[in-house]
Design a protein around this motif. Structure first.
Motif, PDB file in Angstrom:
ATOM      1  N   TRP A  95      -7.528   2.874  -0.969  1.00 52.80           N
ATOM      2  CA  TRP A  95      -6.301   2.984  -0.172  1.00 52.80           C
ATOM      3  C   TRP A  95      -6.591   3.581   1.193  1.00 52.80           C
ATOM      4  O   TRP A  95      -7.458   4.427   1.339  1.00 52.80           O
ATOM      5  N   ALA A 145      -7.959  -4.524  -3.147  1.00 55.37           N
ATOM      6  CA  ALA A 145      -7.618  -4.409  -4.567  1.00 55.37           C
ATOM      7  C   ALA A 145      -8.680  -5.044  -5.461  1.00 55.37           C
ATOM      8  O   ALA A 145      -9.658  -5.629  -4.992  1.00 55.37           O
ATOM      9  N   PHE A 194      -0.555  -1.841  -8.254  1.00 52.35           N
ATOM     10  CA  PHE A 194       0.299  -1.365  -7.170  1.00 52.35           C
ATOM     11  C   PHE A 194       1.618  -0.832  -7.721  1.00 52.35           C
ATOM     12  O   PHE A 194       2.065   0.246  -7.349  1.00 52.35           O
ATOM     13  N   ASP A 222       2.995   2.851  -7.208  1.00 55.85           N
ATOM     14  CA  ASP A 222       4.076   3.006  -6.247  1.00 55.85           C
ATOM     15  C   ASP A 222       5.456   3.088  -6.900  1.00 55.85           C
ATOM     16  O   ASP A 222       6.324   3.813  -6.435  1.00 55.85           O
ATOM     17  N   LEU A 261       5.149  -6.665   0.439  1.00 57.33           N
ATOM     18  CA  LEU A 261       3.773  -6.606  -0.042  1.00 57.33           C
ATOM     19  C   LEU A 261       3.061  -7.853   0.459  1.00 57.33           C
ATOM     20  O   LEU A 261       3.250  -8.953  -0.061  1.00 57.33           O
TER      21      LEU A 261
END
Length: 130
Positions: free
Chosen positions: A3, A14, A59, A63, A119
């Motif tokens: 990140w 990723a 993700f 998140d 995204l």
């Protein structure tokens, strides 16, 4: 997942080898695709492979917010792969005239005027251009 956070959002490489970009603010679901295409090399996220599904899940687990994905109302991912031809980690119900988002471990529909997280996805390793 590696990140990097900026004042406006985050980007990371990723597990599927793709670069992802997200922002802390929300956008209207109907605008997500156009907004991602404004960043050179990026598109709204397509998750037609298990590795990409794993990146989406990672993700979401990190998140916890709903994010827009490029799954059309005609049951086709943005890369042209039909949803029923993919190996998905998520169940979903097909509903026309909606955009799809990842929420609570499922792909679900959202109205075009509802707020979602953006995204964006870029496939740098394969030099794909959205």
């Amino acid at each position: 997942m590696m990140w990097n956070t900026t004042d406006d959002g985050s980007f990371w490489l990723a597990v599927d080898g793709r670069l992802y970009l997200t922002f802390s603010s929300t956008v209207k679901a109907g605008n997500a695709k156009d907004l991602c295409s404004q960043f050179p090399g990026f598109r709204l996220g397509v998750f037609s492979a298990l590795e990409s599904m794993a990146a989406l899940k990672e993700f979401y687990d990190r998140d916890g917010t709903q994010v827009s994905v490029d799954l059309s109302t005609s049951n086709v991912w943005g890369d042209g792969v039909r949803y029923d031809q993919t190996k998905s980690l998520y169940d979903r119900t097909f509903v026309s005239n909606y955009n799809y988002v990842m929420l609570d471990g499922t792909l679900t529909h959202k109205g075009r005027r509802e707020d979602v997280r953006l995204l964006c996805q870029a496939d740098l390793a394969n030099a794909e251009h959205p």
